[in-house]
Design a protein around this motif. Structure first.
Motif, PDB file in Angstrom:
ATOM      1  N   TYR A 157      12.743  -8.704   3.824  1.00 23.66           N
ATOM      2  CA  TYR A 157      12.177  -8.271   2.550  1.00 23.66           C
ATOM      3  C   TYR A 157      13.233  -7.482   1.777  1.00 23.66           C
ATOM      4  O   TYR A 157      14.273  -7.118   2.328  1.00 23.66           O
ATOM      5  N   LEU A 158      12.969  -7.188   0.537  1.00 22.82           N
ATOM      6  CA  LEU A 158      13.952  -6.483  -0.278  1.00 22.82           C
ATOM      7  C   LEU A 158      14.250  -5.087   0.248  1.00 22.82           C
ATOM      8  O   LEU A 158      15.391  -4.634   0.214  1.00 22.82           O
ATOM      9  N   GLY A 159      13.221  -4.409   0.754  1.00 21.52           N
ATOM     10  CA  GLY A 159      13.411  -3.053   1.248  1.00 21.52           C
ATOM     11  C   GLY A 159      13.871  -2.977   2.686  1.00 21.52           C
ATOM     12  O   GLY A 159      14.178  -1.896   3.185  1.00 21.52           O
ATOM     13  N   GLY A 160      13.908  -4.092   3.385  1.00 21.16           N
ATOM     14  CA  GLY A 160      14.269  -4.111   4.803  1.00 21.16           C
ATOM     15  C   GLY A 160      13.448  -5.150   5.537  1.00 21.16           C
ATOM     16  O   GLY A 160      13.127  -6.205   4.979  1.00 21.16           O
ATOM     17  N   ASP A 161      13.054  -4.842   6.730  1.00 17.65           N
ATOM     18  CA  ASP A 161      12.281  -5.789   7.537  1.00 17.65           C
ATOM     19  C   ASP A 161      10.788  -5.534   7.433  1.00 17.65           C
ATOM     20  O   ASP A 161      10.037  -5.817   8.362  1.00 17.65           O
ATOM     21  N   PHE A 162      10.354  -4.986   6.311  1.00 17.96           N
ATOM     22  CA  PHE A 162       8.952  -4.629   6.117  1.00 17.96           C
ATOM     23  C   PHE A 162       8.604  -4.821   4.645  1.00 17.96           C
ATOM     24  O   PHE A 162       9.423  -4.598   3.752  1.00 17.96           O
ATOM     25  N   TYR A 163       7.394  -5.257   4.410  1.00 13.84           N
ATOM     26  CA  TYR A 163       6.895  -5.477   3.052  1.00 13.84           C
ATOM     27  C   TYR A 163       6.650  -4.133   2.384  1.00 13.84           C
ATOM     28  O   TYR A 163       5.996  -3.256   2.953  1.00 13.84           O
ATOM     29  N   THR A 164       7.177  -3.959   1.174  1.00 11.70           N
ATOM     30  CA  THR A 164       7.004  -2.706   0.451  1.00 11.70           C
ATOM     31  C   THR A 164       6.664  -2.977  -1.017  1.00 11.70           C
ATOM     32  O   THR A 164       6.577  -4.128  -1.460  1.00 11.70           O
ATOM     33  N   MET A 165       6.543  -1.896  -1.760  1.00 11.02           N
ATOM     34  CA  MET A 165       6.308  -2.008  -3.194  1.00 11.02           C
ATOM     35  C   MET A 165       7.443  -2.765  -3.881  1.00 11.02           C
ATOM     36  O   MET A 165       7.241  -3.389  -4.932  1.00 11.02           O
TER      37      MET A 165
END
Length: 215
Positions: A157-165
């Protein structure tokens, strides 16, 4: 008092707030605003947003406008519910997510918004897309998506390996863009496409997208 969202289920900025609410598993009431007859430019709506734009939110004694600010508020207030959209327990993770939230707001949003205007709103008004505008905005979009491709080659994901805003904020206009003839700008980039397939298939996204009926 239940959370009230004043807006329209087809409007991208309202969609952003609805996505956040669904990711958090929060109950809310969607209060339609008759923008076609100018209700957003008159009282009592102007008491919620003095700029006369949708959406606006009421939660107990607080009234908010600007969709990204609303989402950040909801993610902070209800951080123990649903997805951890701001990664607030980690300074490093939250900082990275915030960078990509800024990228969406200042780099991707502009071209996508302009393209949706051309491909979705213009036809609804009996107009054809302006090819010169489309060409210019696609050039801008390409540059941003190339950066996304590089980033997403290193993390899910854009923020790392986790879905975020940082991911959620991209969805409102992308959901419309992917129904246009230019969807290949996403699908031709393997990492961006894998990311898109992931975030667009989340239960919250599927639920909210059911109300996006302009195309």
């Amino acid at each position: 008092m239940a959370i009230k969202v004043h807006g329209l289920a087809v409007a991208a900025c309202t969609v952003r707030v609805l996505l956040c609410l669904h990711e958090k598993g929060l109950e809310y009431e969607l209060v339609p605003v008759d923008v076609f007859n100018g209700a957003h430019k008159k009282q009592p709506y102007l008491s919620l947003n003095p700029f006369g734009q949708i959406p606006a939110l009421e939660d107990e004694d607080i009234k908010l406008f600007e969709s990204r600010a609303i989402c950040n508020y909801l993610a902070n207030k209800y951080k123990d519910k649903g997805a951890d959209l701001l990664r607030s327990s980690s300074l490093k993770e939250s900082a990275i997510a915030e960078i990509w939230m800024e990228v969406e707001a200042h780099q991707l949003n502009g071209p996508l918004r302009a393209l949706i205007h051309q491909f979705v709103l213009n036809p609804l008004r009996g107009k054809v897309p302006d090819e010169k505008i489309v060409e210019g905005e696609l050039e801008k979009l390409e540059k941003v998506l190339d950066v996304y491709e590089e980033r997403l080659s290193k993390s899910k994901y854009l923020g790392g390996d986790f879905y975020t805003m940082a991911d959620l904020n991209n969805l409102p206009y992308l959901l419309y863009f992917m129904k246009t003839p230019k969807a290949s700008y996403v699908t031709s980039r393997p990492h961006v496409n894998a990311w898109w397939n992931d975030i667009s298939s989340r239960p919250a996204t599927i639920k909210v997208s059911e109300g996006m009926t302009m195309i």
